[in-house]
Design an enzyme around this catalytic site. Structure first.
Site, PDB file in Angstrom:
ATOM      1  N   THR A 166     170.995  28.989  44.741  1.00 13.24           N
ATOM      2  CA  THR A 166     170.124  29.107  43.557  1.00 13.24           C
ATOM      3  C   THR A 166     171.001  29.006  42.304  1.00 13.24           C
ATOM      4  O   THR A 166     171.305  27.920  41.855  1.00 13.24           O
ATOM      5  CB  THR A 166     169.320  30.414  43.574  1.00 13.24           C
ATOM      6  OG1 THR A 166     170.214  31.508  43.782  1.00 13.24           O
ATOM      7  CG2 THR A 166     168.297  30.392  44.675  1.00 13.24           C
ATOM      8  N   LYS A 200     174.296  32.181  50.579  1.00 16.24           N
ATOM      9  CA  LYS A 200     173.969  31.961  49.173  1.00 16.24           C
ATOM     10  C   LYS A 200     173.803  33.344  48.526  1.00 16.24           C
ATOM     11  O   LYS A 200     173.449  34.320  49.193  1.00 16.24           O
ATOM     12  CB  LYS A 200     172.698  31.148  48.991  1.00 16.24           C
ATOM     13  CG  LYS A 200     171.390  31.808  49.337  1.00 16.24           C
ATOM     14  CD  LYS A 200     170.759  32.799  48.419  1.00 16.24           C
ATOM     15  CE  LYS A 200     170.731  32.428  46.976  1.00 16.24           C
ATOM     16  NZ  LYS A 200     169.975  33.509  46.201  1.00 16.24           N
ATOM     17  N   THR A 226     171.674  39.986  47.163  1.00 18.45           N
ATOM     18  CA  THR A 226     170.622  38.942  47.181  1.00 18.45           C
ATOM     19  C   THR A 226     171.183  37.754  47.803  1.00 18.45           C
ATOM     20  O   THR A 226     171.649  36.833  47.133  1.00 18.45           O
ATOM     21  CB  THR A 226     170.214  38.383  45.835  1.00 18.45           C
ATOM     22  OG1 THR A 226     169.717  39.390  45.088  1.00 18.45           O
ATOM     23  CG2 THR A 226     169.131  37.333  45.969  1.00 18.45           C
ATOM     24  N   GLU A 249     177.058  35.680  39.285  1.00 16.32           N
ATOM     25  CA  GLU A 249     176.540  35.207  37.993  1.00 16.32           C
ATOM     26  C   GLU A 249     177.363  35.687  36.804  1.00 16.32           C
ATOM     27  O   GLU A 249     177.450  36.884  36.525  1.00 16.32           O
ATOM     28  CB  GLU A 249     175.100  35.672  37.818  1.00 16.32           C
ATOM     29  CG  GLU A 249     174.121  34.844  38.620  1.00 16.32           C
ATOM     30  CD  GLU A 249     172.715  35.420  38.581  1.00 16.32           C
ATOM     31  OE1 GLU A 249     172.521  36.501  38.015  1.00 16.32           O
ATOM     32  OE2 GLU A 249     171.815  34.770  39.137  1.00 16.32           O
ATOM     33  N   ASN A 278     170.848  36.167  32.995  1.00 11.48           N
ATOM     34  CA  ASN A 278     169.771  37.013  33.496  1.00 11.48           C
ATOM     35  C   ASN A 278     168.725  37.359  32.458  1.00 11.48           C
ATOM     36  O   ASN A 278     167.731  38.010  32.757  1.00 11.48           O
ATOM     37  CB  ASN A 278     170.354  38.261  34.144  1.00 11.48           C
ATOM     38  CG  ASN A 278     170.988  37.909  35.459  1.00 11.48           C
ATOM     39  OD1 ASN A 278     170.319  37.397  36.351  1.00 11.48           O
ATOM     40  ND2 ASN A 278     172.296  38.113  35.567  1.00 11.48           N
TER      41      ASN A 278
END
Lengths: 383, 383
Positions: free
Chosen positions: A146, A168, A179, A259, A378
């Site tokens: 993602t 992932k 996640t 991220e 985010n």
């Protein structure tokens, strides 16, 4: 080669149009046997996604023939329709592969609270089934990402057998679990009941010990499938070592690509009275935003580490705490240690060591710093 | 008018040179009586600062004559020398005011892990004692701030008596308590043993229900002093109401000025089975970085709210959860509700309501969003 490094597996990754970017978003992995043993661990979040509810049932008998994974939508908190969609996804895979829907694990990842575009997904599954090959592992790994910047794969060679996997996950990384969607395959010959223990012991010290941002996902799944196609039966210890190594490799890659992160931080809590104490302390530090901001700013602000330690119930005496950052002992006997300006935080990897001086247990948890890029990614994810 | 709104108190705020900025950094508040009753609550962080250890002892007999507060240094995790410095600080105040050191509360705030420059602090205390006046409350409030953008004060008028207070705190805001120093005074006549209950019931529903960044401080102190100078004895209920109102006012100001925040978020958890359940859920949401980033981005990403709810042990059934954001019910029966694009997050204040449908308890916790400015301020604080 990811999930197709082991014999007995075919995989594919295709573009179904679930992602606005037009990048691959549906992956399929099929176990051609002769064995179809499987074990899995799932998110402990009580608000879990429809595919998690479904897949728990599929795995409960220890047999899995295939797993279908989609990015571009988490199918989480989508009510009864969401569950029907997951069920239908498994049936579609069963129809095109000739398998039973009850042996098809489903994984989804992406935005929470939106229904999946089923016509697109259905068409994607048709194509994915046609493209299944014994070297499709790389394509599958590409299709499940993602916000990851690259695909994550790992292969561990055994003596005549192989363990391979793909993962992932870039945000909402927290135990247990992150996640993340992870599929690991092996062609080792292994008994059904052994597999579950091997997977749980491996995830306990790998995926359960990464905590990028303290946020637990609704969709986390780690699936281990064994085909037995090598014809070689390793010892349980040998298999456990290989699976743990594969999980550790993938977990490290997840932290390395989290991220917006600018630093990967190993938090080693030492001389703890128990493993539970060490974990509680390590996680409290990993979730302390002030500490994480300081590392981003290359600021060896160890006071924030001790402030985090102080919020735990772990056994320790404040006057006996010690902290080292990248080898410099900045805190000694619960007070000021060596000059904090000696600490060099310019590298990507940071090693923080905390001594509780209360026992002999040691645990390492990996986390990331808190950065402008994390806030940016985010705050703009769904809009 | 802050801490000198009530009769019987003098205060001052001066510049001792502890802050590199040259702004005021030492405050002194003296209770001239006739009563000298006091109660206080402190951080529950096990790694607490030297002034907290000292002040707990001072307050334990229910009598406090003065409080000295410094910004520019927390004197936390500073070992034996740090405690000697706090002790010396109380003695200095005693010498210049003619009080007993054992009745002098000491509060410090600023960077953790550095010793205070005692010669500067000592000189500052001399000046502060000379400048004590019955209208020095504003100067005192100014001298205790750190990264706050403005001083916080509050005054509540009783029937012939007054409650007034000052607070500082902008980061490390979390129960219980926030990185904050709060001094509240009253000239009401009140029995010693009543005061402690009044303060604890007030902080329980005010300061303990703000959680800006989940990080608990080492120095938090809330001190309530009663001079009895009004000669008026209110009912316990009347006093408790006034003190709670003063605390709520100051707590709201702290959230409104939290480091880098762009939104103040009221998280109202309703229909919970217990107050503890409601609090656990509210705090889990308040500490979810993904949710906080989404609010910064004006993104009504309610899936992140439910993902946070799912990590708690509170009584609820996922299929019965409901979420409203600024009046729009974006989640109903644990699934998709009204169109999330109807939610307007352009204002500073956000109201999030979560219904657990498990009972009759309601709790509101205030938090902030997670912003670029928060990361900036906290990655550059000590360097």
């Amino acid at each position: 080669m990811s999930v197709t490094a082991a014999q007995g597996f075919r995989a594919s990754g295709v573009t179904a149009g679930l992602k606005p970017s037009g990048k691959p978003d549906v992956a399929l992995v099929v176990n051609d046997g002769p064995d179809h043993h499987a074990a899995a661990v799932f998110t402990s979040n009580r608000v879990c996604a429809a595919p998690v509810t479904w897949s728990k049932q599929v795995v409960s008998d220890g047999r899995v023939d295939a797993v279908v994974l989609n990015s571009g939508g988490a199918n989480a908190i989508t009510g009864g329709q969401g569950f029907l969609d997951t069920h239908r996804t498994a049936e579609l895979v069963a129809e095109v592969t000739g398998l039973s829907a009850g042996d098809v694990v489903v994984c989804s990842t992406g935005l929470i609270g939106e229904l999946l575009p089923m016509p697109k997904l259905s068409a994607g599954i048709q194509v994915a089934a046609q493209k299944l090959t014994a070297d499709g592992g790389a394509a599958a790994a590409e299709a499940i990402i993602t916000t990851d910047t690259h695909a994550k794969t790992s292969v561990v060679q055994g003596d005549g057998w192989v363990v391979g996997g793909m993962a992932k996950g870039a945000g909402m990384l927290a135990p247990a679990l992150a996640t993340m969607l992870v599929v690991i395959t092996t062609d080792a010959v292994v008994d059904d009941e052994v597999l579950d223990g091997v997977l749980r012991s491996a995830t306990h010290v790998t995926f359960d010990r990464i905590d990028s941002d303290g946020c637990q996902s609704t969709n986390d799944t780690v699936l281990l499938m064994a085909s037995g196609a090598s014809g070689v039966r390793p010892t349980t210890d040998a298999l456990a070592t290989a699976v743990t190594q594969c999980c550790a490799d993938l977990a490290r890659q997840l932290i390395g690509d989290a991220e917006g992160a600018a630093h990967d931080i190993a938090i080693e809590v030492r001389t703890a009275a128990s493993e539970a104490d060490a974990l509680e302390v390590a996680r409290a530090i990993a979730r302390n935003n002030l500490f994480k901001c300081a590392i981003f700013g290359r600021d060896p602000n160890w006071g924030r580490v001790l402030a985090a330690v102080g919020t735990t119930k772990a056994a320790f005496v404040p006057e006996q705490l010690a902290v080292s950052m990248n080898g410099v002992q900045v805190c000694r006997d619960g007070g000021v240690g060596d000059d904090r300006s000696l600490v060099d935080l310019s590298g990507r990897e940071v090693h923080l060591a905390v001594d509780l001086n209360a026992g002999a247990e040691t645990v390492t948890v990996w986390t990331n710093d808190l950065t402008h890029d994390y806030v940016h990614e985010n705050s703009a994810y769904s809009t």
